[in-house]
Scaffold this active site. Structure first.
Site, mmCIF file in Angstrom:
data_model
loop_
_atom_site.group_PDB
_atom_site.id
_atom_site.type_symbol
_atom_site.label_atom_id
_atom_site.label_comp_id
_atom_site.label_asym_id
_atom_site.label_seq_id
_atom_site.Cartn_x
_atom_site.Cartn_y
_atom_site.Cartn_z
ATOM 1 N N HIS A 82 -10.018 -29.705 3.628
ATOM 2 C CA HIS A 82 -9.232 -28.517 3.964
ATOM 3 C C HIS A 82 -9.084 -28.451 5.475
ATOM 4 C CE1 HIS A 82 -7.380 -24.751 2.597
ATOM 5 N NE2 HIS A 82 -7.699 -24.301 3.803
ATOM 6 N N ASP A 161 -8.692 -14.312 -2.517
ATOM 7 C CA ASP A 161 -8.043 -14.996 -1.393
ATOM 8 C C ASP A 161 -6.528 -15.031 -1.582
ATOM 9 O OD1 ASP A 161 -8.193 -16.466 1.119
ATOM 10 O OD2 ASP A 161 -7.447 -18.153 -0.030
ATOM 11 N N ARG A 168 -3.157 -10.991 5.205
ATOM 12 C CA ARG A 168 -3.531 -11.355 6.589
ATOM 13 C C ARG A 168 -2.346 -11.958 7.317
ATOM 14 N NH1 ARG A 168 -7.650 -15.515 5.871
ATOM 15 N NH2 ARG A 168 -7.824 -15.646 8.121
ATOM 16 N N SER A 183 -12.092 -17.180 3.566
ATOM 17 C CA SER A 183 -10.868 -17.596 2.890
ATOM 18 C C SER A 183 -10.973 -19.056 2.448
ATOM 19 C CB SER A 183 -9.688 -17.411 3.856
ATOM 20 O OG SER A 183 -8.556 -18.121 3.417
ATOM 21 N N LYS A 187 -12.177 -20.526 -1.680
ATOM 22 C CA LYS A 187 -11.300 -21.407 -2.479
ATOM 23 C C LYS A 187 -11.998 -22.712 -2.798
ATOM 24 C CE LYS A 187 -7.694 -21.627 0.513
ATOM 25 N NZ LYS A 187 -7.611 -20.491 1.372
HETATM 26 N N1 URA Z 1 -6.752 -21.840 5.854
HETATM 27 C C1 URA Z 1 -7.143 -20.953 4.899
HETATM 28 O O1 URA Z 1 -7.199 -21.294 3.715
HETATM 29 N N2 URA Z 1 -7.502 -19.728 5.281
HETATM 30 C C2 URA Z 1 -7.497 -19.331 6.555
HETATM 31 O O2 URA Z 1 -7.845 -18.198 6.823
HETATM 32 C C3 URA Z 1 -7.064 -20.235 7.550
HETATM 33 C C4 URA Z 1 -6.688 -21.493 7.161
#
Ligand code: URA
Length: 436
Positions: A82, A161, A168, A183, A187
């Protein structure tokens, strides 16, 4: 408990208990707390910050807002990557097919564009028919069949999320270590993975502009994952200029196809090989990162990654012919160059401004409900240290509507700093590696 009191408590700099945070997150997920109260709490949290215990409680509450995937019926290791987000940051579309073709399972739950950065889901949706909204059963079927699946947060996995991320984005509450950690990790921990590679961006196009803040964010996320028994590594990587030559949805997909075909720009290729190498290593497919790098290069060279990408697209309902024929992707009607007002060398780039310019043209959202123009994009011709002549082209804008073209052009032109000499030091693409 009342949301109103918890907003005031945070506004006045107090720490919320785990129980209070769970109340807010479960109430908002079930639509018992309205957007405006959640937005107020997010802003108070953004301004006041969160302590370690609050951060952990938020991640946990968001993780348990939905199910945690059980992928034990699929043999072998499950790994993911990620990124914290940047401009032209498109590696997910390259890594998933490489690593799945190498025998590991990649259950990728991604996000949409956030702030000035692009999102994997929006990029995938420019492939005609591609469905990022698979339900759990379909997702697991796709993973079992081809080893990779890319979906968004759903009402079943990371639903908190799904809602908070969009909120956000529309309330300028993105750049906060605790909120980003919760966040991302809510996930990723819901995916049922064994290992996670984090690409934590640093620089003018990242949410964390300084290396110090990026390292802090990386440490917090690595610690959160390790506490949950995951193998973790975080690469701090440069985002002082766009990654690759393209930003925008369709043209980023084309650039990914170029890399899967063995070409593509050097920086994008280097980072993709590095991240996939770490995925292979943490997923115990290779004994070293170096071996992982060689395996990744071989998987590209033999065409296995490209074939895996086609299979992944097909299984998620998309038109796999885009891989052989990118002309099937959305295409902008017009293009125009942004030229330099002076001769010299590029000394710095305000990369966030480039992301904002793209959003201005329709490539990003201002409100949750906005739709995206997948065809608009930017093509960058100059990198930091390059020579540019007066009136020489810095970038090409691919656009459909001229309404905000002048604004976008001005933003792009203003984001390049031009000096008499090239910077002495070349910033490395990979700055630091933490964890593992
Ligand atoms: N990627 C995400 O999934 N969440 C964030 O807050 C920033 C980048």
């Amino acid at each position: 408990m009342r949301a109103l009191d918890l907003i005031r408590k945070k506004r006045d700099s107090a720490e919320l208990s785990s129980e209070e945070i769970h109340f807010l997150i479960s109430g908002y997920t079930r639509a018992e707390i309205p957007d405006y109260q959640m937005a107020a709490w997010l802003m108070a949290t953004w301004i006041r910050g969160m302590g370690r215990a609050e951060r952990a409680a938020l991640t946990e509450a968001m993780l348990h807002s939905g199910q945690i995937l059980d992928l034990s019926s699929i043999p072998g290791r499950k790994v993911d990557k990620h990124s914290t987000g940047g401009v032209g940051d498109k590696t997910s579309l390259i890594l998933a097919p490489i690593v799945a073709a190498g025998g590991l399972t990649v259950p990728m739950i991604s996000g949409r564009g956030l702030g000035h950065t692009g999102g994997t889901l929006d990029k995938l949706e420019c492939i005609p028919g591609f469905n990022v909204n698979l339900n759990l059963e379909e997702f697991i079927r796709v993973l079992r069949e081809c080893g990779m699946g890319l979906i968004g947060q759903t009402t079943e996995i990371a639903p908190a999320d799904k809602k908070i991320y969009a909120l956000r984005d529309a309330t300028s509450t993105v750049e906060n270590i605790g909120l980003i950690c919760a966040s991302i990790m809510s996930k990723k921990l819901a995916e049922g993975i064994d290992a996670l590679v984090l690409d934590v961006k640093t620089g003018s196009g990242a949410f964390m502009k300084s290396e110090e803040d990026s390292v802090r964010l990386a440490e917090v996320m690595v610690e959160t994952g390790e506490r949950m028994g995951k193998k973790m590594v975080a690469l701090i990587t440069d985002m002082n200029q766009p990654l690759g030559r393209m930003a925008g949805h369709a043209n980023e997909v084309i650039e990914c196809i170029d890399v899967l075909n063995g070409g593509g720009p050097a920086d994008l290729r280097e980072l993709s090989l590095e991240l996939s190498a770490w995925m292979f290593y943490l997923g115990e497919r290779t004994k070293s990162v170096d071996e992982g790098r060689k395996l990744s290069a071989e998987i590209i060279a033999t065409g296995k990654a490209r074939e895996k990408f086609k299979q992944g697209i097909r299984l998620q309902g998309g038109d796999e012919r885009v891989v052989e024929n990118p002309a099937l992707l959305p295409k902008a009607t017009s293009h125009v160059d942004v030229t330099s007002s002076a001769a010299g060398f590029i000394t710095a780039i305000d990369c966030e401004a480039l992301g904002k310019a793209l959003a201005t043209l329709g490539g990003g959202r201002e409100k949750k409900e906005d739709s995206i123009d997948h065809a608009v994009g930017l093509e960058f011709h100059k990198r930091i240290g390059d020579r540019v002549e007066k009136e020489g082209s810095l970038a090409t804008i691919h656009y459909n509507s001229g309404t905000k073209l002048a604004e976008a052009k001005a933003r792009i032109a203003g984001s390049y700093q031009i000096g008499e000499a090239a910077p002495r030091e070349k910033l490395p693409l990979i700055r630091r590696i933490l964890g593992a």
